[in-house]
Design a protein around this motif. Structure first.
Motif, PDB file in Angstrom:
ATOM      1  N   GLU A  37       0.829  -1.199   0.000  1.00 11.86           N
ATOM      2  CA  GLU A  37       0.000   0.000   0.000  1.00 11.86           C
ATOM      3  C   GLU A  37       0.865   1.252   0.000  1.00 11.86           C
ATOM      4  O   GLU A  37       0.603   2.208  -0.724  1.00 11.86           O
ATOM      5  N   SER A  38       1.879   1.229   0.840  1.00 15.61           N
ATOM      6  CA  SER A  38       2.752   2.394   0.967  1.00 15.61           C
ATOM      7  C   SER A  38       3.564   2.627  -0.301  1.00 15.61           C
ATOM      8  O   SER A  38       3.855   3.769  -0.643  1.00 15.61           O
ATOM      9  N   ALA A  39       3.951   1.569  -0.983  1.00 19.58           N
ATOM     10  CA  ALA A  39       4.757   1.697  -2.197  1.00 19.58           C
ATOM     11  C   ALA A  39       4.001   2.405  -3.309  1.00 19.58           C
ATOM     12  O   ALA A  39       4.601   3.137  -4.105  1.00 19.58           O
ATOM     13  N   VAL A  40       2.689   2.210  -3.380  1.00 21.26           N
ATOM     14  CA  VAL A  40       1.908   2.876  -4.417  1.00 21.26           C
ATOM     15  C   VAL A  40       1.466   4.274  -3.982  1.00 21.26           C
ATOM     16  O   VAL A  40       1.036   5.071  -4.812  1.00 21.26           O
ATOM     17  N   ALA A  41       1.597   4.593  -2.688  1.00 19.56           N
ATOM     18  CA  ALA A  41       1.184   5.905  -2.188  1.00 19.56           C
ATOM     19  C   ALA A  41       2.181   7.006  -2.533  1.00 19.56           C
ATOM     20  O   ALA A  41       1.832   8.178  -2.503  1.00 19.56           O
ATOM     21  N   THR A  42       3.411   6.654  -2.863  1.00 21.57           N
ATOM     22  CA  THR A  42       4.440   7.627  -3.196  1.00 21.57           C
ATOM     23  C   THR A  42       5.459   6.999  -4.138  1.00 21.57           C
ATOM     24  O   THR A  42       5.540   5.780  -4.239  1.00 21.57           O
ATOM     25  N   ASP A  43       6.230   7.856  -4.793  1.00 22.74           N
ATOM     26  CA  ASP A  43       7.322   7.326  -5.608  1.00 22.74           C
ATOM     27  C   ASP A  43       8.660   7.573  -4.918  1.00 22.74           C
ATOM     28  O   ASP A  43       9.710   7.339  -5.495  1.00 22.74           O
ATOM     29  N   GLY A  44       8.611   8.018  -3.666  1.00 23.67           N
ATOM     30  CA  GLY A  44       9.825   8.254  -2.885  1.00 23.67           C
ATOM     31  C   GLY A  44      10.111   7.093  -1.951  1.00 23.67           C
ATOM     32  O   GLY A  44       9.702   5.952  -2.184  1.00 23.67           O
ATOM     33  N   ALA A  45      10.797   7.405  -0.872  1.00 24.78           N
ATOM     34  CA  ALA A  45      11.191   6.387   0.104  1.00 24.78           C
ATOM     35  C   ALA A  45       9.988   5.901   0.916  1.00 24.78           C
ATOM     36  O   ALA A  45       9.032   6.639   1.138  1.00 24.78           O
ATOM     37  N   VAL A  46      10.083   4.674   1.349  1.00 23.51           N
ATOM     38  CA  VAL A  46       9.113   4.098   2.271  1.00 23.51           C
ATOM     39  C   VAL A  46       9.853   3.891   3.588  1.00 23.51           C
ATOM     40  O   VAL A  46      10.696   3.008   3.698  1.00 23.51           O
ATOM     41  N   VAL A  47       9.572   4.742   4.564  1.00 22.89           N
ATOM     42  CA  VAL A  47      10.230   4.679   5.864  1.00 22.89           C
ATOM     43  C   VAL A  47       9.384   3.804   6.780  1.00 22.89           C
ATOM     44  O   VAL A  47       8.182   4.014   6.903  1.00 22.89           O
ATOM     45  N   VAL A  48      10.014   2.810   7.403  1.00 20.24           N
ATOM     46  CA  VAL A  48       9.288   1.909   8.292  1.00 20.24           C
ATOM     47  C   VAL A  48       9.730   2.196   9.732  1.00 20.24           C
ATOM     48  O   VAL A  48      10.893   2.022  10.073  1.00 20.24           O
ATOM     49  N   ASP A  49       8.772   2.650  10.547  1.00 23.67           N
ATOM     50  CA  ASP A  49       9.031   2.966  11.951  1.00 23.67           C
ATOM     51  C   ASP A  49       8.661   1.744  12.787  1.00 23.67           C
ATOM     52  O   ASP A  49       7.497   1.374  12.884  1.00 23.67           O
ATOM     53  N   VAL A  50       9.673   1.103  13.380  1.00 20.75           N
ATOM     54  CA  VAL A  50       9.456  -0.126  14.146  1.00 20.75           C
ATOM     55  C   VAL A  50       9.625   0.080  15.652  1.00 20.75           C
ATOM     56  O   VAL A  50       9.730  -0.886  16.399  1.00 20.75           O
ATOM     57  N   ALA A  51       9.624   1.345  16.098  1.00 17.57           N
ATOM     58  CA  ALA A  51       9.839   1.631  17.520  1.00 17.57           C
ATOM     59  C   ALA A  51       8.779   0.976  18.398  1.00 17.57           C
ATOM     60  O   ALA A  51       9.070   0.547  19.515  1.00 17.57           O
ATOM     61  N   GLY A  52       7.556   0.849  17.910  1.00 23.37           N
ATOM     62  CA  GLY A  52       6.479   0.266  18.706  1.00 23.37           C
ATOM     63  C   GLY A  52       6.218  -1.193  18.396  1.00 23.37           C
ATOM     64  O   GLY A  52       5.214  -1.756  18.839  1.00 23.37           O
ATOM     65  N   ALA A  53       7.097  -1.822  17.652  1.00 25.14           N
ATOM     66  CA  ALA A  53       6.888  -3.217  17.248  1.00 25.14           C
ATOM     67  C   ALA A  53       7.848  -4.141  17.979  1.00 25.14           C
ATOM     68  O   ALA A  53       8.945  -3.756  18.358  1.00 25.14           O
ATOM     69  N   ARG A  54       7.391  -5.367  18.165  1.00 23.34           N
ATOM     70  CA  ARG A  54       8.253  -6.406  18.738  1.00 23.34           C
ATOM     71  C   ARG A  54       8.269  -7.569  17.754  1.00 23.34           C
ATOM     72  O   ARG A  54       7.238  -8.163  17.455  1.00 23.34           O
ATOM     73  N   PHE A  55       9.468  -7.864  17.234  1.00 24.67           N
ATOM     74  CA  PHE A  55       9.620  -8.937  16.257  1.00 24.67           C
ATOM     75  C   PHE A  55       9.786 -10.248  17.006  1.00 24.67           C
ATOM     76  O   PHE A  55      10.763 -10.449  17.719  1.00 24.67           O
ATOM     77  N   ARG A  56       8.810 -11.142  16.880  1.00 27.46           N
ATOM     78  CA  ARG A  56       8.814 -12.426  17.583  1.00 27.46           C
ATOM     79  C   ARG A  56       9.693 -13.458  16.889  1.00 27.46           C
ATOM     80  O   ARG A  56      10.156 -14.394  17.513  1.00 27.46           O
ATOM     81  N   ASP A  57       9.869 -13.294  15.595  1.00 27.62           N
ATOM     82  CA  ASP A  57      10.729 -14.186  14.820  1.00 27.62           C
ATOM     83  C   ASP A  57      11.227 -13.400  13.613  1.00 27.62           C
ATOM     84  O   ASP A  57      10.941 -12.217  13.480  1.00 27.62           O
TER      85      ASP A  57
END
Length: 149
Positions: A37-57
């Protein structure tokens, strides 16, 4: 922590994808959809903010790596910001450090500049941990040696 929540926030010249909650194999398809979704919303960078995420694997990180791999050939970027130490360690242990663009060193909590070639490596003492045995005596752990107090 709740299951994964995603928010796609458009910004000038880029889009920010904010992740909150647990990221694992069961939420990988949801993460994939949010990134697409984000890739089609812009032709620039896609910044992913993971500060609130916990990667379980590593499955969520693998999704991010594949997404980054798809953006790079067309001249776009996918920087990952706000990664806590645990996420950085998972990136390192999963072998994805070369494929993901983090906002700092991969192993930020233990990064130490290397000495010049031939110089001895610096000694890094282990943190001191305290524990009590069954009798209530306090024990100090300093690595492999144990001292009683």
């Amino acid at each position: 922590m709740p299951h994964l929540q995603t928010a796609v926030v458009p910004a000038p010249g880029r889009v920010v994808v904010r992740l909150t909650g647990d990221v694992d194999a069961s939420t990988a398809p949801q993460l994939t959809r949010a990134l697409q979704e984000s890739a089609v919303a812009t032709d620039g960078a896609v910044v992913v903010d993971v500060a609130g995420a916990r990667f379980r694997d590593g499955s969520g990180l693998q999704v991010l790596a594949c997404f980054t791999d798809a953006l790079v050939p067309v001249g776009r970027r996918c920087p990952i910001v706000g990664a806590p130490a645990a996420t950085r360690r998972l990136v390192l242990s999963s072998g994805l450090a070369g494929r993901l663009e983090l906002d700092g060193p991969v192993d930020a909590d233990t990064a130490v500049p290397l000495p010049p070639a031939g110089a001895p490596l610096p000694h890094r003492p282990r943190p001191v941990r305290h524990a009590e045995d069954r009798t209530g005596r306090r024990r100090t752990h300093t690595g492999p040696l144990r001292h009683w107090r």
